[in-house]
Design a protein around this motif. Structure first.
Motif, PDB file in Angstrom:
ATOM      1  N   GLU A 438     -22.550  16.132 -22.406  1.00 16.88           N
ATOM      2  CA  GLU A 438     -23.029  17.438 -22.878  1.00 16.88           C
ATOM      3  C   GLU A 438     -22.666  18.530 -21.878  1.00 16.88           C
ATOM      4  OE1 GLU A 438     -27.183  19.703 -24.168  1.00 16.88           O
ATOM      5  OE2 GLU A 438     -27.129  17.514 -23.944  1.00 16.88           O
ATOM      6  N   GLY A 474     -27.466  13.950 -32.339  1.00 18.43           N
ATOM      7  CA  GLY A 474     -27.451  15.398 -32.159  1.00 18.43           C
ATOM      8  C   GLY A 474     -26.132  15.968 -31.697  1.00 18.43           C
ATOM      9  N   VAL A 476     -23.355  17.124 -33.243  1.00 19.01           N
ATOM     10  CA  VAL A 476     -22.896  18.353 -33.901  1.00 19.01           C
ATOM     11  C   VAL A 476     -23.741  19.549 -33.452  1.00 19.01           C
ATOM     12  CG1 VAL A 476     -22.564  19.501 -36.122  1.00 19.01           C
ATOM     13  CG2 VAL A 476     -21.977  17.078 -35.868  1.00 19.01           C
ATOM     14  N   ASP A 477     -25.052  19.364 -33.356  1.00 20.68           N
ATOM     15  CA  ASP A 477     -25.924  20.453 -32.900  1.00 20.68           C
ATOM     16  C   ASP A 477     -25.627  20.821 -31.450  1.00 20.68           C
ATOM     17  OD1 ASP A 477     -27.190  20.660 -35.327  1.00 20.68           O
ATOM     18  OD2 ASP A 477     -28.788  19.260 -34.799  1.00 20.68           O
ATOM     19  N   THR A 478     -25.337  19.818 -30.619  1.00 22.03           N
ATOM     20  CA  THR A 478     -25.003  20.085 -29.217  1.00 22.03           C
ATOM     21  C   THR A 478     -23.763  20.964 -29.122  1.00 22.03           C
ATOM     22  OG1 THR A 478     -25.987  18.018 -28.444  1.00 22.03           O
ATOM     23  CG2 THR A 478     -24.300  19.020 -27.046  1.00 22.03           C
ATOM     24  N   ARG A 480     -22.510  22.916 -31.485  1.00 22.11           N
ATOM     25  CA  ARG A 480     -22.780  24.241 -32.068  1.00 22.11           C
ATOM     26  C   ARG A 480     -23.530  25.132 -31.075  1.00 22.11           C
ATOM     27  NH1 ARG A 480     -25.043  22.580 -36.245  1.00 22.11           N
ATOM     28  NH2 ARG A 480     -23.376  22.782 -37.754  1.00 22.11           N
ATOM     29  N   ARG A 481     -24.516  24.582 -30.379  1.00 23.50           N
ATOM     30  CA  ARG A 481     -25.266  25.377 -29.400  1.00 23.50           C
ATOM     31  C   ARG A 481     -24.374  25.803 -28.241  1.00 23.50           C
ATOM     32  NH1 ARG A 481     -29.316  21.483 -30.292  1.00 23.50           N
ATOM     33  NH2 ARG A 481     -28.691  20.409 -28.369  1.00 23.50           N
ATOM     34  N   ASP A 484     -22.300  28.680 -29.530  1.00 24.01           N
ATOM     35  CA  ASP A 484     -23.102  29.880 -29.793  1.00 24.01           C
ATOM     36  C   ASP A 484     -23.620  30.516 -28.508  1.00 24.01           C
ATOM     37  OD1 ASP A 484     -22.675  29.463 -32.460  1.00 24.01           O
ATOM     38  OD2 ASP A 484     -24.640  28.563 -32.849  1.00 24.01           O
ATOM     39  N   ASP A 485     -23.983  29.690 -27.528  1.00 24.53           N
ATOM     40  CA  ASP A 485     -24.566  30.223 -26.291  1.00 24.53           C
ATOM     41  C   ASP A 485     -23.605  31.139 -25.542  1.00 24.53           C
ATOM     42  OD1 ASP A 485     -26.898  28.946 -26.815  1.00 24.53           O
ATOM     43  OD2 ASP A 485     -26.628  27.325 -25.369  1.00 24.53           O
ATOM     44  N   GLN A 515     -18.381  17.388 -40.559  1.00 29.21           N
ATOM     45  CA  GLN A 515     -19.262  18.439 -40.045  1.00 29.21           C
ATOM     46  C   GLN A 515     -18.558  19.253 -38.957  1.00 29.21           C
ATOM     47  OE1 GLN A 515     -23.529  17.307 -39.358  1.00 29.21           O
ATOM     48  NE2 GLN A 515     -22.801  15.271 -39.906  1.00 29.21           N
ATOM     49  N   MET A 519     -17.145  23.358 -39.059  1.00 31.40           N
ATOM     50  CA  MET A 519     -17.373  24.358 -38.013  1.00 31.40           C
ATOM     51  C   MET A 519     -16.062  24.949 -37.504  1.00 31.40           C
ATOM     52  SD  MET A 519     -20.180  22.229 -35.763  1.00 31.40           S
ATOM     53  CE  MET A 519     -19.965  23.320 -34.371  1.00 31.40           C
TER      54      MET A 519
END
Length: 647
Positions: A438, A474, A476-478, A480-481, A484-485, A515, A519
């Motif tokens: 991550e 998680g 895909v969410d990792t 995306r964040r 975005d961050d 997914q 994105m």
């Protein structure tokens, strides 16, 4: 409100007056005025101090008997049919037959659980006499005639619920008694099973650490008595974590079970094979003459595991690294023998797969260093000891750098630069690969955005995902964040996955990749050609690039076989509208071949080694001062175009 789905409660009316039966049916029947229920709800709310909610009116199934004998007979038939009455309204006077008390006495002999309401307009008996004669005062109410409808409904509702609750308790107690009976009868078998589980590994059935310690104590006593030696061998499977992460834990369990069977087949009658934990096995070789005997036994174990194992429909190749310690030369206690055999096993791992090492003094230092490194690795992120180096990916035709691969480096304060080959396997073993992975994603996104803000020509940055990281729920969410961050458009991020990671569960991989594709994150299959890709799945995967493994590039100019493989991969990829990247390009001859073969991009020391961020930035500024990444450069694959192209 009446609920037609609610269970029906059977009520028996025993009264010699036909008009009474009509009154009861009017009050308790389905067609009864719903306002009665509302009144009952208000009374209950006032009694128990609760708020009034929309009540569900119970269903009552009403049966009539005009004499006590008839009612008792009907109750007996209801019990025989398995549909007993929940309660009975019994009149006290029913000439010429039984009176109410005699009826109730017979009724309770027939069905001891039925709740009873005595209906009486006279005081023939006082309550003390009634209880003294009948008993069961907890199943008995008295209702004076003439009764109000709400009183009748309240009695029916309360006693029916009481009957149902008692029945639930009785059924539960009955089930508990059955369970206790079964468990009592099987107690000895359960005790035997518990004793076995306490001393054996649940997955493989091999002795566990408890039984191993006992066997070692026996072996030491026999060796001391007979003046003989025995060998303790620690066997660890090479690349087990990769197989476990790629194919799943169930496949990993199957592999461990097959390894246990094969090691048992190698062991002699007096030997012990135990599972020490994870993918570590211990083999105790009894009554050995010398070191050569121990080495021969270890060699047979390696040979037994050499043949491929079919796991999850795939032929899996594995090999063990084996460390040997002899008693009493290499340790006079169980702890010393295990520690020294473990140190020898780690030394065998460093020698390469399928290796055997006998303990020699000083080997344990390597084990201690490994433990120390693991401890330091836990704090490396918070101490900001990691950094990313970037290796350019070069357009084979034009020589322009349009993207780069981010490669992690550990800048240790005392060890210096630690190679990923040293700490990544350790991170996977001790469960740190997820937070490290991550961090790589977030740092790569941050650096890409920082370069854009500083006016560096826009570049796409690729990061490597481990098999276990790819399976994280998680992921895909990792990603995306992370994007975005820092405000980085997704098309400037690329993820690289090995064939084995993608193909371990193709259906799940398709879902995850779709997914990412939605994105607009690009996807590359790394080390292509070394795994087990299925062409049918490869066609379905929403991927953008294939990366040819360096093993095919090393001798591409001198080995016709490697050259043919590379041409085939390029042709296959282009037929699927995928780009091809060659890694490990170190010579001009290799680059010339790739140009001729139509390879799209390459990376390797021929152009540049991986560089720290500041050096890479200078390289890019000097190499392409006015070049930018265009939409054409980020062209999607055929599957992405069909599914995700904007209208």
């Amino acid at each position: 409100m009446h609920d037609s789905n609610a269970p029906s409660r059977r009520i028996l009316i025993i009264d010699d007056n036909a008009a009474i039966h009509h009154d009861f049916r009017k009050v308790l029947g389905v067609q009864a005025d719903h306002s009665s229920q509302a009144i009952l709800d208000l009374l209950e709310a006032d009694l128990f101090g609760t708020s009034v909610t929309a009540a569900v009116r119970p269903n009552f199934e009403i049966d009539s008997a005009h004499q006590g004998q008839q009612g008792v007979k009907m109750a007996g038939q209801a019990v025989a049919e398995g549909r007993p009455y929940t309660m009975a309204f019994v009149d006290m006077r029913m000439p010429p037959g039984w009176d109410g008390l005699e009826t109730i006495e017979h009724l309770w002999r027939t069905d001891p659980d039925v709740q009873v309401v005595i209906c009486s307009a006279h005081t023939d008996y006082d309550w003390t006499e009634v209880v003294a004669r009948l008993g069961h005062s907890d199943k008995l109410l008295v209702l004076r005639k003439p009764a109000e409808p709400i009183e009748v409904l309240q009695c029916a509702t309360a006693l029916s619920r009481k009957w149902e609750n008692e029945r639930l308790v009785k059924d539960h107690v009955g089930r508990l008694e059955e369970v206790i009976t079964v468990r009592t009868h099987g107690l000895e078998a359960a005790n035997r099973q518990l004793r076995h589980l306490a001393t054996h590994d649940a997955l493989t059935g091999l002795p566990n650490r408890v039984l191993l310690d006992d066997r070692l104590a026996q072996a030491m006593a026999l060796a001391d008595r007979d003046k003989r030696s025995f060998a303790l061998m620690v066997c660890d499977l090479d690349r087990f974590k990769l197989i476990n992460d790629s194919l799943g834990h169930r496949a990993g369990d199957e592999l461990l079970q097959e390894v246990a069977r094969r090691l048992n087949a190698v062991a002699r009658t007096a030997d012990t094979v135990a599972r020490f934990g994870g993918d570590e096995f211990v083999l105790v070789g009894s009554s050995l003459v010398d070191t050569d005997d121990a080495m021969q036994l270890a060699a047979r174990a390696i040979e037994a595991l050499r043949a491929p194992m079919r796991i999850a429909g795939i032929e899996v190749h594995t090999s063990p690294s084996i460390g040997i310690a002899l008693y009493p030369e290499d340790g006079a206690s169980i702890e010393a023998l295990l520690a020294h055999a473990d140190a020898a096993m780690y030394a065998a791992k460093h020698q390469g797969r399928g290796n055997i090492q006998r303990y020699v003094p000083g080997m344990h230092a390597g084990t201690e260093d490994r433990v120390q490194m693991e401890s330091e690795l836990h704090h490396a992120i918070e101490l900001k000891q990691f950094e990313l180096h970037y290796q350019p990916k070069v357009d084979t035709r034009t020589g322009v750098v349009r993207s780069a691969e981010a490669l992690i480096r550990w800048m240790h304060p005392s060890r210096g630069l630690v190679s990923p080959a040293e700490f990544i396997p350790l991170a996977e073993e001790c469960g740190l690969i997820a937070p490290i992975g991550e961090w790589v994603i977030r740092e790569a996104c941050r650096q890409a955005r920082a370069w854009q803000d500083e006016g560096v020509p826009s570049l796409r940055i690729s990061v490597n995902l481990s098999a276990s990281q790819f399976r994280e729920a998680g992921l895909v969410d990792t990603i995306r964040r992370a994007l975005d961050d820092v405000g980085l458009p997704a098309r400037y991020l690329e993820v690289e996955l090995t064939e084995s990671a993608v193909m371990s569960d193709p259906e799940q991989s398709v879902a995850i990749l779709e997914q990412l594709s939605a994105m607009e994150v690009l996807v590359s299959v790394d080390d292509f050609g070394t795994g087990y890709s299925s062409m049918s799945y490869l066609r379905r995967f929403p991927i953008d690039k294939l990366k040819i493994d360096r093993v095919f590039i090393n001798e591409i100019a001198s080995r016709p076989e490697d050259a043919s493989i590379v041409r085939a991969i390029v042709s296959l990829a282009h037929s699927l509208n995928l780009k091809v990247v060659a890694e490990g390009v170190e010579t001009l001859a290799q680059l010339d071949f790739l140009k001729t073969a139509g390879c799209d991009e390459y990376q390797g020391y021929h152009y540049s080694r991986p560089l720290p961020a500041d050096q890479f930035q200078r390289l890019i500024r000097n190499a392409r001062p006015h070049d930018v990444l265009t939409e054409e450069d980020a062209i999607r694959t055929h599957s992405k175009l069909s599914a995700y192209r904007r209208k």
